[in-house]
Design an enzyme around this catalytic site. Structure first.
Site, PDB file in Angstrom:
ATOM      1  N   CYS A 187       0.862  -1.168   0.000  1.00 24.44           N
ATOM      2  CA  CYS A 187       0.000   0.000   0.000  1.00 24.44           C
ATOM      3  C   CYS A 187       0.901   1.220   0.000  1.00 24.44           C
ATOM      4  O   CYS A 187       2.111   1.099   0.013  1.00 24.44           O
ATOM      5  CB  CYS A 187      -0.856   0.045   1.266  1.00 24.44           C
ATOM      6  N   GLY A 205      -1.339   1.014  -4.978  1.00 26.01           N
ATOM      7  CA  GLY A 205      -2.644   0.516  -4.563  1.00 26.01           C
ATOM      8  C   GLY A 205      -3.749   1.270  -5.255  1.00 26.01           C
ATOM      9  O   GLY A 205      -3.765   2.498  -5.239  1.00 26.01           O
ATOM     10  N   ASN A 224       1.129   0.421   6.219  1.00 23.03           N
ATOM     11  CA  ASN A 224       1.605  -0.302   5.037  1.00 23.03           C
ATOM     12  C   ASN A 224       2.414  -1.478   5.530  1.00 23.03           C
ATOM     13  O   ASN A 224       3.324  -1.309   6.340  1.00 23.03           O
ATOM     14  CB  ASN A 224       2.486   0.612   4.164  1.00 23.03           C
ATOM     15  N   GLY A 225       2.082  -2.669   5.067  1.00 24.17           N
ATOM     16  CA  GLY A 225       2.835  -3.837   5.493  1.00 24.17           C
ATOM     17  C   GLY A 225       1.901  -4.937   5.932  1.00 24.17           C
ATOM     18  O   GLY A 225       0.716  -4.934   5.603  1.00 24.17           O
ATOM     19  N   CYS A 239      13.318  -4.606   1.445  1.00 22.53           N
ATOM     20  CA  CYS A 239      12.706  -5.523   0.477  1.00 22.53           C
ATOM     21  C   CYS A 239      13.298  -5.316  -0.923  1.00 22.53           C
ATOM     22  O   CYS A 239      13.249  -4.219  -1.478  1.00 22.53           O
ATOM     23  CB  CYS A 239      11.201  -5.261   0.441  1.00 22.53           C
ATOM     24  N   TYR A 273       9.956  -4.260  -8.776  1.00 24.45           N
ATOM     25  CA  TYR A 273       8.651  -3.988  -9.350  1.00 24.45           C
ATOM     26  C   TYR A 273       7.838  -2.913  -8.630  1.00 24.45           C
ATOM     27  O   TYR A 273       7.211  -2.070  -9.270  1.00 24.45           O
ATOM     28  CB  TYR A 273       7.823  -5.276  -9.389  1.00 24.45           C
ATOM     29  N   CYS A 306       5.204 -14.109  -0.309  1.00 26.11           N
ATOM     30  CA  CYS A 306       5.716 -13.075   0.593  1.00 26.11           C
ATOM     31  C   CYS A 306       4.673 -12.805   1.662  1.00 26.11           C
ATOM     32  O   CYS A 306       3.517 -12.574   1.342  1.00 26.11           O
ATOM     33  CB  CYS A 306       6.012 -11.797  -0.169  1.00 26.11           C
TER      34      CYS A 306
HETATM   35  P1  5GP Z   1       2.758 -13.019 -14.929  1.00 20.91           P
HETATM   36  O1  5GP Z   1       3.531 -13.361 -16.158  1.00 20.91           O
HETATM   37  O2  5GP Z   1       3.316 -13.630 -13.714  1.00 20.91           O
HETATM   38  O3  5GP Z   1       1.298 -13.286 -15.080  1.00 20.91           O
HETATM   39  O4  5GP Z   1       2.820 -11.448 -14.723  1.00 20.91           O
HETATM   40  C1  5GP Z   1       4.031 -10.798 -14.627  1.00 20.91           C
HETATM   41  C2  5GP Z   1       3.766  -9.340 -14.698  1.00 20.91           C
HETATM   42  O5  5GP Z   1       3.077  -8.914 -13.511  1.00 20.91           O
HETATM   43  C3  5GP Z   1       5.024  -8.523 -14.796  1.00 20.91           C
HETATM   44  O6  5GP Z   1       4.897  -7.659 -15.896  1.00 20.91           O
HETATM   45  C4  5GP Z   1       5.087  -7.717 -13.500  1.00 20.91           C
HETATM   46  O7  5GP Z   1       5.456  -6.377 -13.781  1.00 20.91           O
HETATM   47  C5  5GP Z   1       3.700  -7.776 -12.959  1.00 20.91           C
HETATM   48  N1  5GP Z   1       3.662  -7.923 -11.493  1.00 20.91           N
HETATM   49  C6  5GP Z   1       4.609  -8.383 -10.660  1.00 20.91           C
HETATM   50  N2  5GP Z   1       4.213  -8.341  -9.383  1.00 20.91           N
HETATM   51  C7  5GP Z   1       2.974  -7.833  -9.389  1.00 20.91           C
HETATM   52  C8  5GP Z   1       2.032  -7.526  -8.357  1.00 20.91           C
HETATM   53  O8  5GP Z   1       2.279  -7.700  -7.162  1.00 20.91           O
HETATM   54  N3  5GP Z   1       0.835  -6.998  -8.775  1.00 20.91           N
HETATM   55  C9  5GP Z   1       0.540  -6.777 -10.090  1.00 20.91           C
HETATM   56  N4  5GP Z   1      -0.645  -6.261 -10.412  1.00 20.91           N
HETATM   57  N5  5GP Z   1       1.409  -7.046 -11.073  1.00 20.91           N
HETATM   58  C10 5GP Z   1       2.612  -7.579 -10.742  1.00 20.91           C
HETATM   59 MG    MG Z   2       4.765  -5.477 -15.682  1.00 22.66          MG
END
Ligand code: 5GP
Ligand code: MG
Length: 446
Positions: A2, A28, A102-103, A236, A242, A385
């Site tokens: 968040c 978020g 957050n956390g 982290c 990401y 996680c």
């Molecule tokens: P996957 O191939 O696993 O379906 O999706 C990977 C994509 O999801 C990557 O482009 C990455 O940027 C994105 N992604 C990674 N972690 C998260 C997350 O926690 N939430 C969302 N919405 N996207 C994520």
């Molecule tokens: Mg992505």
């Protein structure tokens, strides 16, 4: 995951909080909320939706006062009720307070059961509510001491901002897993926020990070600090991969640079595999900095082979497979004329479930790509996680079920490479001991 923000000592507190939340919308998109404090009154507006939807002029005009705290809620598998939006307001013997968090509190269920056994009645599904009950039950005289006592049984990765009628108490857990920084606002007062990318919009200058295990108190007389816990710093690594925005400085490191380094390291090891391709293509937006680093390192041209539509909003709630497929097609389109007949390095920041990557490979092949060599600028995510990201269960994490070769076949790529864990941490900087449990299962908060 968040976003939280606190604004202290500025007459436009709620407006500045809303602008800061807007800058941190990526952390978020499910709900947004702000609570302000003035004339001994705490006011609150929170709702499902984006910051720009929730904080209209009308909403902001209600939120009077020179202090405010705010929150962006990340959509998780659990409830999406507005009851689970923050700030959370609580009454206790000494008065009223608001809190944002957050956390993730890892022993939340035990603490909650304990409180229920003692007669506490919970109104929300949030682990944050544990804290407000603990504070209400404390026998200490002042809020600061009550907060300190309430934190004693709490384990986990957390950043809190508590707001009373006159003060803000800011706490970061002893591991400092989630980021939290302090800035000085040029037009007066302070900002505390999850990411420094929010400082530019409110015209604030970075002062310092909140230290792991520290409580910072903002009062009329300025900043006070109490070291509550012995620090055991474990920032982290996934914030850099990401979560964070590229223009943020997390723990003193520019996120964009670290992602570029990850791309470079990925390419360095790739030259050994002997694969040749005509161009490097990022999966927008999160794969862009790593793809630039990758291209710079291997000397293959960088091209925008996938165009992203920025008007695709939030993820659909309970989407069907058909709608999810449509959504990827609405969001990402291949540049057919550019990639037809070409071999591609396609760079993304991570593979979580493997669904997006599978669709992207299929999309590129349908558009005529000769070969798709998928490159991932983080290691294989094998472990869920519990420290505030809410990654899927182990079964949903595709790399926990498949070897690299199986996954390569599953997504339909011609080859697949991941960044090594050593390369990840050295790309961020080798001076810290990072939280990398998603990659190696090292759950350091027991
Ligand atoms: P996957 O191939 O696993 O379906 O999706 C990977 C994509 O999801 C990557 O482009 C990455 O940027 C994105 N992604 C990674 N972690 C998260 C997350 O926690 N939430 C969302 N919405 N996207 C994520
Ligand atoms: Mg992505």
């Amino acid at each position: 995951m968040c976003a939280i923000v606190g604004i202290y000592g500025n007459e436009n507190a709620a407006r500045l909080a809303s602008v800061a939340l807007f800058a941190m919308q990526h952390r978020g998109q499910e709900a947004a909320g702000i609570s302000s404090s003035s004339d001994g009154k705490i006011r609150l507006i929170k709702d499902r939706g984006l910051v720009s939807e929730v904080f209209t002029e009308e909403a902001l005009s209600v939120l009077k006062g020179d202090m405010a705290i705010g929150h962006n809620r990340y959509s998780t598998a659990g409830t999406d009720s507005v009851l689970d939006a923050q700030p959370l307001i609580a009454k206790y013997k000494l008065g009223e307070m608001a809190v944002v968090h957050n956390g993730n509190l890892i022993n939340k269920d035990e603490v909650r059961q304990d409180l229920i056994d003692q007669g506490s009645i919970f109104r929300t599904g949030m682990d944050t509510e544990n804290l407000t009950h603990l504070i209400a039950r404390s026998k200490k005289e002042c809020l600061q001491e009550r907060i300190i006592e309430a934190l004693e049984p709490i384990k986990g990765a957390y950043c809190f901002i508590f707001q009373s009628r006159t003060k803000q108490f800011i706490v970061r857990d002893k591991y400092g897993v989630r980021p939290l920084s302090i800035g000085k606002i040029k037009s007066g007062g302070y900002i505390v926020a999850s990411e420094t990318c929010s400082f530019d919009l409110v015209d604030a200058e970075f002062v310092r990070d909140v230290k792991p295990g520290e409580m910072v108190i903002l009062t009329k007389d300025g900043i006070e600090s109490v070291q509550l816990f012995e620090p055991d710093f474990r920032p982290c690594a996934f914030e850099y991969v990401y979560l964070a925005r590229p223009d943020s400085e997390i723990n003193g490191k520019n996120v964009y640079r670290t992602r570029e380094n990850m791309g470079k390291a990925l390419a360095k090891n790739d030259t050994n595999s002997g694969v040749k391709a005509d161009m490097v293509i990022p999966v927008p937006d999160s794969g862009v900095p790593a793809a630039l680093g990758y291209a710079a390192q291997c000397g293959v041209p960088f091209e925008y082979g996938i165009i992203r539509n920025h008007y695709v909003g939030r993820t659909f709630i309970e989407p069907s497979q058909e709608i999810r497929d449509l959504k990827v097609r609405m969001k990402l389109s291949p540049m057919k004329s550019l990639i037809e007949g070409k071999s591609l390095f396609v760079i993304d920041d991570s593979i979580v479930r493997g669904t997006t990557s599978k669709r992207i490979v299929r999309m590129l092949k349908n558009a005529g790509a000769k070969e798709v060599h998928f490159r991932v600028a983080s290691p294989e995510i094998k472990f869920p996680c519990f420290y505030g990201i809410d990654t899927p269960t182990k079964e949903e994490l595709i790399s926990s079920r498949m070897t690299k070769d199986e996954l390569c076949e599953y997504i339909g790529a011609d080859s697949l490479e991941f960044l090594s864990l050593d390369d990840l941490t050295s790309s961020i900087g080798s001076e810290f001991n990072y939280a990398v449990e998603s990659f190696n299962g090292d759950y350091f908060i027991k």
